[in-house]
Write a protein that holds these residues in place. Sequence first.
Motif, PDB file in Angstrom:
ATOM      1  N   GLY A 114       0.786  -1.213   0.000  1.00 17.53           N
ATOM      2  CA  GLY A 114       0.000   0.000   0.000  1.00 17.53           C
ATOM      3  C   GLY A 114       0.819   1.264   0.000  1.00 17.53           C
ATOM      4  O   GLY A 114       1.978   1.271   0.383  1.00 17.53           O
ATOM      5  N   PHE A 115       0.178   2.346  -0.473  1.00 14.69           N
ATOM      6  CA  PHE A 115       0.804   3.656  -0.484  1.00 14.69           C
ATOM      7  C   PHE A 115       0.623   4.335   0.862  1.00 14.69           C
ATOM      8  O   PHE A 115      -0.098   3.874   1.722  1.00 14.69           O
ATOM      9  CB  PHE A 115       0.174   4.516  -1.582  1.00 14.69           C
ATOM     10  N   SER A 116       1.271   5.462   1.031  1.00 12.44           N
ATOM     11  CA  SER A 116       1.307   6.132   2.324  1.00 12.44           C
ATOM     12  C   SER A 116       0.367   7.318   2.390  1.00 12.44           C
ATOM     13  O   SER A 116      -0.131   7.797   1.393  1.00 12.44           O
ATOM     14  CB  SER A 116       2.714   6.638   2.593  1.00 12.44           C
ATOM     15  N   SER A 117       0.207   7.798   3.629  1.00 15.12           N
ATOM     16  CA  SER A 117      -0.536   9.041   3.810  1.00 15.12           C
ATOM     17  C   SER A 117       0.373  10.206   3.527  1.00 15.12           C
ATOM     18  O   SER A 117       1.541  10.180   3.867  1.00 15.12           O
ATOM     19  CB  SER A 117      -1.040   9.141   5.243  1.00 15.12           C
ATOM     20  N   ARG A 541      13.769   5.361  -1.177  1.00  8.71           N
ATOM     21  CA  ARG A 541      13.118   4.060  -1.302  1.00  8.71           C
ATOM     22  C   ARG A 541      12.194   4.058  -2.524  1.00  8.71           C
ATOM     23  O   ARG A 541      11.656   5.085  -2.918  1.00  8.71           O
ATOM     24  CB  ARG A 541      12.311   3.737  -0.040  1.00  8.71           C
ATOM     25  N   PHE A 542      11.997   2.887  -3.106  1.00  6.83           N
ATOM     26  CA  PHE A 542      11.187   2.768  -4.320  1.00  6.83           C
ATOM     27  C   PHE A 542       9.748   3.253  -4.122  1.00  6.83           C
ATOM     28  O   PHE A 542       9.204   3.938  -4.997  1.00  6.83           O
ATOM     29  CB  PHE A 542      11.205   1.313  -4.799  1.00  6.83           C
ATOM     30  N   LEU A 546       7.821   6.306  -6.401  1.00  2.90           N
ATOM     31  CA  LEU A 546       6.522   6.217  -7.064  1.00  2.90           C
ATOM     32  C   LEU A 546       5.569   7.303  -6.574  1.00  2.90           C
ATOM     33  O   LEU A 546       4.813   7.881  -7.358  1.00  2.90           O
ATOM     34  CB  LEU A 546       5.912   4.841  -6.817  1.00  2.90           C
ATOM     35  N   LEU A 547       5.605   7.579  -5.283  1.00  2.00           N
ATOM     36  CA  LEU A 547       4.715   8.593  -4.727  1.00  2.00           C
ATOM     37  C   LEU A 547       5.054   9.977  -5.270  1.00  2.00           C
ATOM     38  O   LEU A 547       4.166  10.733  -5.673  1.00  2.00           O
ATOM     39  CB  LEU A 547       4.817   8.582  -3.201  1.00  2.00           C
ATOM     40  N   ILE A 548       6.343  10.331  -5.287  1.00  2.00           N
ATOM     41  CA  ILE A 548       6.754  11.628  -5.818  1.00  2.00           C
ATOM     42  C   ILE A 548       6.432  11.721  -7.304  1.00  2.00           C
ATOM     43  O   ILE A 548       6.003  12.765  -7.807  1.00  2.00           O
ATOM     44  CB  ILE A 548       8.259  11.850  -5.574  1.00  2.00           C
ATOM     45  N   ASN A 549       6.626  10.624  -8.026  1.00  2.00           N
ATOM     46  CA  ASN A 549       6.284  10.598  -9.445  1.00  2.00           C
ATOM     47  C   ASN A 549       4.801  10.869  -9.652  1.00  2.00           C
ATOM     48  O   ASN A 549       4.402  11.629 -10.544  1.00  2.00           O
ATOM     49  CB  ASN A 549       6.664   9.241 -10.034  1.00  2.00           C
TER      50      ASN A 549
END
Length: 566
Positions: A114-117, A541-542, A546-549
């Motif tokens: 899962g992704f983060s807050s 971290r990978f 992805l989140l920044i992208n």
Amino acid sequence: MSSTLARSQFFFIKNNSILSITKSCSSSLCKASSRQVNKVSLETDSELCRQPAALLSSTNQSQLSAPLNSTTKRLFSTNSFNIGIRNNGLNNHTFQISKKKTSSSITEKFFNRGFSSLNSALTSSSTTTSAIYGSSTDSTSNPSISFDNSPSISKQESGKKRADKPLVNSSSSVGWWLLGTSGLVFGIVVLGGLTRLTESGLSITEWKPVTGTLPPLNEQQWIEEFEKYKLSPEFIQLNSHIDLDDFKFIFFMEWFHRLWGRAIGVIMIAPSVYFFAKRKTSRHINRRMVLLTALLGLQGVIGWWMVYSGLDQAQLDDRKSKPTVSQYRLTTHLGAAFLLYIGMFWTGLEILRENSWINNPKDAVKTFQKLQSPLLNPIRKISIGLVAFTFITAMTGGMVAGLDAGLIYNTFPKMGETWLPSSRELWDLQYTRKDDKSDWFFRNLFDNPTTVQLHHRVWATVTFFSVVGAHMYVNKYKAIIPKKAIRLMHGLMGIVTAQAALGITTLIYLVPISLGALHQAGAVALLTVCLAFAARLRKPRFPIILLINNLNRNLIKKNASKIKNL
């Protein structure tokens, strides 16, 4: 089904606020939905794994409509899961992906986690928030990105399910709390040095983790504690001349040291439970917190194990030692404290750094580009080496303290009148414990004060010149190294110089209490800057990439939409 329609596409369904991706769909379904959907492509290719910085920095509009390729198919190789963006029940969007079963991969494991807050600072940015949600949101809300393995359900139920999903990045408050707790560990290391230098460590002859929190409260209790101390080998052989007032001083030194350790335990455990209950920590941070808490509890046990080695006459006779703690156990106690400090400080820096990237995704792209440079690999390895050298030097210093080896050969750079003591003094057979003298080499390495001091001198010299060499390397390649890392290296050069001068002064003046405590504090300060320097060079971290992208891509699409409307 045509090959064009076989490619996965993003669809935004306005009336349901749902974005869905399908690997394949019939042409009739696409025609029926064409009036209600706006196509948004997924920008993912093989460069995501090999060159994430290049992907993040791309602003080419044509890339926003790039089709999915084989790497993208591997990324979304789960059965069916939803990617949700939650904002306290407002503007809920769900990306549904349906795929057939495939073998597990690293990316699949990531999506299942899962992704983060996004932290509160990100939510306060109206531009970024509108780019994510496509509409105005409440600045006080707490959006989070998570992945849901369940099929599409109602907004209320899906919000509850996503609330249970693990996060990728932890809250900034967790990072600041860890840095503050590491500061307490810094303090107790210095206090432990003072306890050792004042020879107060054996004043409390019992280990009472709970009831020992309070000191003696009246004269009768003080007399009882003093009588217990009179039975110890230290009083009988070394301190038979002290009175009750002298005993109170050494008792308070050891008691305050133990009380500080108990306080760290409370400050460590209570907030960690709170942060976990409030879902402010990600899964990998939770694992670290468990390890750090276990190490903290073990440290208390090691502390008493160390003290007992100086209270048990049988152990003293076996070591042929005066009443003092074992240098092995003292160094173990010091090493555990250093490891605890490293874990807290490093984790705190990691959390704050990742949140700063999320707050400023555009600046994060530039940082990622520098960190992906292969020219940074040598200095990255050097930074880890500096941490290791500093740690080993500090441990040899613990052996010196345990054997009082700083009270001999109080000259520098020579040891006495020669550069090295004689071989007979370095390898003396009197330190052996076996009848056949077969342990002479090991015992002289760690039991002979002369040899132990030589070890500390050698490791301190190696650490000093390693920092000098690293400083020269950073200055040579400063064009490719982040500016904050360069500033840290300059600070590291200053601290290692001061620490070397302080160590020499402490040795020459026969280890006075003030200089000895400062020298121990300097070791922790040197380790701190080494850790900060290494952290600045660490690759992201990978999941954060992805989140920044995702954040940058949404900003690009939002700006493109505004230009189109004009």
